[in-house]
Write an enzyme that holds these catalytic residues in place. Structure first.
Site, PDB file in Angstrom:
ATOM      1  N   SER A   1      59.465 -27.245 -74.917  1.00 27.77           N
ATOM      2  CA  SER A   1      60.199 -26.355 -74.968  1.00 27.77           C
ATOM      3  C   SER A   1      61.335 -25.981 -74.072  1.00 27.77           C
ATOM      4  CB  SER A   1      59.441 -24.997 -75.435  1.00 27.77           C
ATOM      5  OG  SER A   1      60.179 -23.725 -75.312  1.00 27.77           O
TER       6      SER A   1
ATOM      7  N   THR B   1      57.120  -9.173 -98.411  1.00 25.10           N
ATOM      8  CA  THR B   1      58.009  -9.051 -99.436  1.00 25.10           C
ATOM      9  C   THR B   1      59.268 -10.065 -99.289  1.00 25.10           C
ATOM     10  OG1 THR B   1      57.110  -6.974 -99.760  1.00 25.10           O
ATOM     11  CG2 THR B   1      59.228  -7.522-100.786  1.00 25.10           C
TER      12      THR B   1
ATOM     13  N   LYS C   1      74.135 -13.575 -88.829  1.00 23.06           N
ATOM     14  CA  LYS C   1      75.269 -13.827 -87.879  1.00 23.06           C
ATOM     15  C   LYS C   1      76.716 -14.278 -88.425  1.00 23.06           C
ATOM     16  CE  LYS C   1      71.618 -13.984 -84.276  1.00 23.06           C
ATOM     17  NZ  LYS C   1      71.355 -12.720 -84.073  1.00 23.06           N
TER      18      LYS C   1
END
Ligand SMILES: Cc1ncc(COP(=O)(O)O)c(C=O)c1O
Length: 425
Positions: free
Chosen positions: A153, A294, A264
């Site tokens: 990472s 949902t 964005k």
């Protein structure tokens, strides 16, 4: 008998546990004294007036210029997007009515996923309620599917990626930010047969740096690693069709899984992944953040589809954005304002102290009608607190000159440090 026991327990003296309210109050006081307490500025963004917004100031509403919006190309106010959403609402496509599994899969979700897959040149795509949930879900599934896997990472990865990696079972090795040699060294130290995932962003939103994707793909291919790329701050803005940095750097086909947001440059809300059918289907079938929540309102899916269709052709807006970025950077350099050099649309100016960063932001808002939020720890490291500007196609050269002039005055008034050395020599 039982009543007697209960009464005696109630009457006996018990040591009080610490109070939650007191704990919160102490934490909040700590944030206040460090200048890191978050104060939201209440705004309205009238559709035809961007980059102007109305600030509901304590002494009444007034106009301000937005300088830190992530609605990078102002697609949130695009007339065709709005018309599509209004039409969808009239057709009943408001709430999804359930998770995707239980009545929540609408035709608009399927259409949006088709468009997203095509945009990124991938077999399949899957939408989530936010980019944060997309990263959390996809990375946790990916990091758990093979028992012995390891995640590599980038040190500057976003919170949502870190949380996703933590939720998976694979251990994590952090490599230095955008440092391909460090990544290669760390990969080389792992057993050849160990499955590897490289997780990174294409464009880092707090310093504007861009990942060297071709070099990272070279290393990934050499070590047989799976590549997971967060394109949240790049989709809509880079590449001939606005598909992001992977498209611009001609490596889309070499990235295994692309993650993005609809919140964005697309101007709405939601997140997604795009990749090979088996991987996307695996996340769809195993990811808690997808299965148990949902689905996004189908009106948003409809609006996002139209927004992306327009972004594919938005070359003029992308060019205007880049021109305005360069103009702002020139102005900041001229006045030795301590800007972080960046090849992207993000222009950070470092203050280096949380309280003074907040003071600068307050002065800009109150005296100059400039809205830019202070960026403090933990979003950035302590001592690197900054203001982060995101010029867009609707800012004019006059807005930019006004901003540079205001920053110059604020820097003088607060006696903030200027850039040493010579960009301009
Ligand atoms: C790099 C990165 N990834 C993911 C996200 C989360 O996306 P969203 O805002 O759609 O939840 C953000 C949010 O700012 C981000 O900066």
């Amino acid at each position: 008998m039982t009543t007697a026991i209960v009464t005696s327990v109630l009457k006996s003296k018990v040591e009080r546990a610490p109070s939650f309210e007191d704990a919160f109050a102490a934490k909040l006081n700590g944030l206040r004294s460090e200048g890191r307490y978050r104060v939201f500025v209440e705004l309205e963004r009238p559709a035809d007036r961007f980059p102007y917004a109305v600030w509901h100031a304590p002494d009444g509403p007034r106009d301000v210029v937005m300088w830190c919006s992530n609605d990078y190309l102002n697609m949130a106010h695009d007339a065709a997007v709005a018309a599509t959403m209004i039409d969808a609402v009239k057709q009943g496509a408001t709430g999804a009515g359930g998770t995707r599994n239980i009545g929540g899969t609408h035709h608009e979700h399927v259409e949006l996923e088709r468009v997203l897959a095509q945009w990124h040149g991938k077999e399949a795509a899957l939408t989530f309620t936010s980019g944060w949930v997309a990263n959390l879900t996809a990375l946790s599934v990916l990091g758990s599917i093979l028992p012995n896997a390891v995640v590599l990472s980038d040190a500057d990865n976003h919170n949502s990626m870190i949380e996703g990696i933590r939720r998976g079972t694979a251990p994590c090795v952090v490599f230095r930010h955008n440092d391909v040699a460090d990544l290669a060294t760390k990969l080389a130290a792992l057993p050849t047969a160990q499955p590897k995932i490289i997780a990174l962003e294409s464009l880092y939103s707090m310093d504007g740096s861009v990942a060297p994707l071709a070099a990272i793909c070279d290393v990934a291919e050499r070590f047989g690693a799976f590549t997971y790329l967060d394109e949240v701050h790049a989709v809509g803005l880079y590449g001939v069709r606005g598909a992001g940095q992977a498209e611009l750097q001609c490596v889309s086909h070499r990235i295994d899984l692309i993650q993005g947001t609809l919140g964005k440059a697309v101007g709405l809300q939601g997140g997604y992944i795009a990749g090979r059918q088996a991987v996307v289907d695996g996340v769809r079938s195993l990811g808690g953040g997808f299965i148990f929540s949902t689905a996004m309102p189908p009106m948003i899916a409809a609006g996002a589809r139209v927004s992306i269709e327009k972004l594919i052709r938005a070359k003029a807006q992308r060019n205007a954005q880049q021109q305005h970025v360069r103009l702002l950077q020139q102005g900041l350099r001229r006045l030795r304002l301590p800007m972080l050099e960046s090849p992207s649309h993000i222009v950070p100016v470092v203050v280096g102290d949380a309280a003074r960063c907040k003071q600068a932001s307050d002065l800009l808002l109150q005296r100059f009608g400039i809205y830019v939020q202070p960026i403090n720890y933990p979003t950035v490291a302590r001592g690197t607190e900054r203001l982060r500007f995101t010029p867009g196609p609707k800012h004019t050269p006059e807005h930019i000159h006004h901003l540079v002039d205001a920053l110059d005055q604020v820097w003088t008034e607060l006696d903030l440090p200027r850039q040493q050395g010579g960009w301009w020599c």
